[in-house]
Design a protein around this motif. Structure first.
Motif, PDB file in Angstrom:
ATOM      1  N   HIS A  61      -2.642  15.949  42.957  1.00 31.80           N
ATOM      2  CA  HIS A  61      -3.462  15.822  42.928  1.00 31.80           C
ATOM      3  C   HIS A  61      -2.784  14.456  41.401  1.00 31.80           C
ATOM      4  O   HIS A  61      -4.002  13.747  41.688  1.00 31.80           O
ATOM      5  N   THR A  73      -0.666  11.279  33.658  1.00 34.46           N
ATOM      6  CA  THR A  73      -1.642  10.188  35.334  1.00 34.46           C
ATOM      7  C   THR A  73      -2.884  10.268  34.598  1.00 34.46           C
ATOM      8  O   THR A  73      -3.010  11.663  32.842  1.00 34.46           O
ATOM      9  N   LEU A 100      -4.991  11.118  44.189  1.00 38.74           N
ATOM     10  CA  LEU A 100      -5.826  10.731  43.907  1.00 38.74           C
ATOM     11  C   LEU A 100      -5.707  10.356  42.703  1.00 38.74           C
ATOM     12  O   LEU A 100      -7.144   9.949  42.309  1.00 38.74           O
ATOM     13  N   GLU A 101      -5.413  10.831  41.022  1.00 41.03           N
ATOM     14  CA  GLU A 101      -5.766  10.304  40.190  1.00 41.03           C
ATOM     15  C   GLU A 101      -5.031   8.803  39.498  1.00 41.03           C
ATOM     16  O   GLU A 101      -6.082   7.891  39.204  1.00 41.03           O
ATOM     17  N   GLU A 103      -5.537   6.980  42.357  1.00 42.59           N
ATOM     18  CA  GLU A 103      -6.681   5.637  42.980  1.00 42.59           C
ATOM     19  C   GLU A 103      -8.051   5.868  42.152  1.00 42.59           C
ATOM     20  O   GLU A 103      -7.896   4.779  43.000  1.00 42.59           O
ATOM     21  N   HIS A 104      -7.944   6.424  41.125  1.00 38.31           N
ATOM     22  CA  HIS A 104      -9.309   6.111  40.743  1.00 38.31           C
ATOM     23  C   HIS A 104      -9.211   5.693  39.495  1.00 38.31           C
ATOM     24  O   HIS A 104      -9.194   5.091  38.651  1.00 38.31           O
ATOM     25  N   ARG A 105      -7.730   5.751  38.476  1.00 38.15           N
ATOM     26  CA  ARG A 105      -7.147   5.094  37.236  1.00 38.15           C
ATOM     27  C   ARG A 105      -5.709   5.037  37.564  1.00 38.15           C
ATOM     28  O   ARG A 105      -5.111   5.783  37.582  1.00 38.15           O
ATOM     29  N   ASP A 155      -6.056  12.597  34.569  1.00 36.32           N
ATOM     30  CA  ASP A 155      -7.521  13.327  35.435  1.00 36.32           C
ATOM     31  C   ASP A 155      -9.427  12.342  35.440  1.00 36.32           C
ATOM     32  O   ASP A 155      -9.789  11.780  35.036  1.00 36.32           O
ATOM     33  N   GLU A 156      -9.416  12.797  36.237  1.00 35.47           N
ATOM     34  CA  GLU A 156     -10.782  12.164  36.526  1.00 35.47           C
ATOM     35  C   GLU A 156     -11.618  12.568  35.341  1.00 35.47           C
ATOM     36  O   GLU A 156     -12.689  12.400  35.269  1.00 35.47           O
ATOM     37  N   ASP A 157     -11.542  14.066  34.301  1.00 39.36           N
ATOM     38  CA  ASP A 157     -12.582  14.046  33.456  1.00 39.36           C
ATOM     39  C   ASP A 157     -11.859  13.174  32.170  1.00 39.36           C
ATOM     40  O   ASP A 157     -12.233  13.150  31.153  1.00 39.36           O
TER      41      ASP A 157
END
Length: 147
Positions: free
Chosen positions: A61, A28, A64-65, A67-69, A30-32
């Protein structure tokens, strides 16, 4: 040959490639923007639409990843059989209880000791876009399947 027949044949080919491989590496973003990989138990669940299904905690985690990407990569390997499969696609979290019950297998209790009563149990649905694979039949030249 119609497009749906081609697609069905490609899905059957993918099913044969990953048959007997119990674990995959799910990657996946990550947010960064960095890539994050982890092993996932694969119970052979690929449906006729060319969708892979994995059980997960909705609060993990990786959830959550996703859901964002939504872009993910799933990799299978069976070195003894000289098969290596790389799948790219998009993922989404599914919390539908009926879908979860339908796909449940007792082996999953290793990760979900409360079984279907696990409070945050969910599914990761991976919609396959492309498959690249190498095997002894292809003489290790990359082959691709687009779904």
């Amino acid at each position: 040959m119609t497009i749906s027949t081609d697609r069905n044949q490609q899905i059957q080919q993918l099913q044969q490639l990953i048959q007997g491989i119990d674990y995959a590496m799910l990657t996946t973003i990550d947010e960064d923007g960095s890539l994050h990989s982890r092993p996932m138990y694969f119970n052979g669940d690929i449906d006729t639409n060319g969708t892979l299904w994995f059980f997960s905690s909705a609060t993990s985690h990786k959830a959550l990843e996703v859901e964002h990407r939504q872009q993910v990569s799933v990799n299978f390997s069976s070195p003894n059989q000289q098969r290596f499969i790389s799948i790219s696609g998009t993922a989404e979290l599914v919390k539908d209880r009926q879908e979860i019950q339908q796909r449940w297998q007792p082996e999953l209790e290793t990760w979900f000791p409360q079984g279907l009563n696990e409070p945050n149990i969910a599914l990761l649905k991976v919609n396959i876009k492309r498959v690249d694979y190498w095997d002894d039949k292809s003489n290790f030249h990359a082959k691709s399947i687009s779904l």
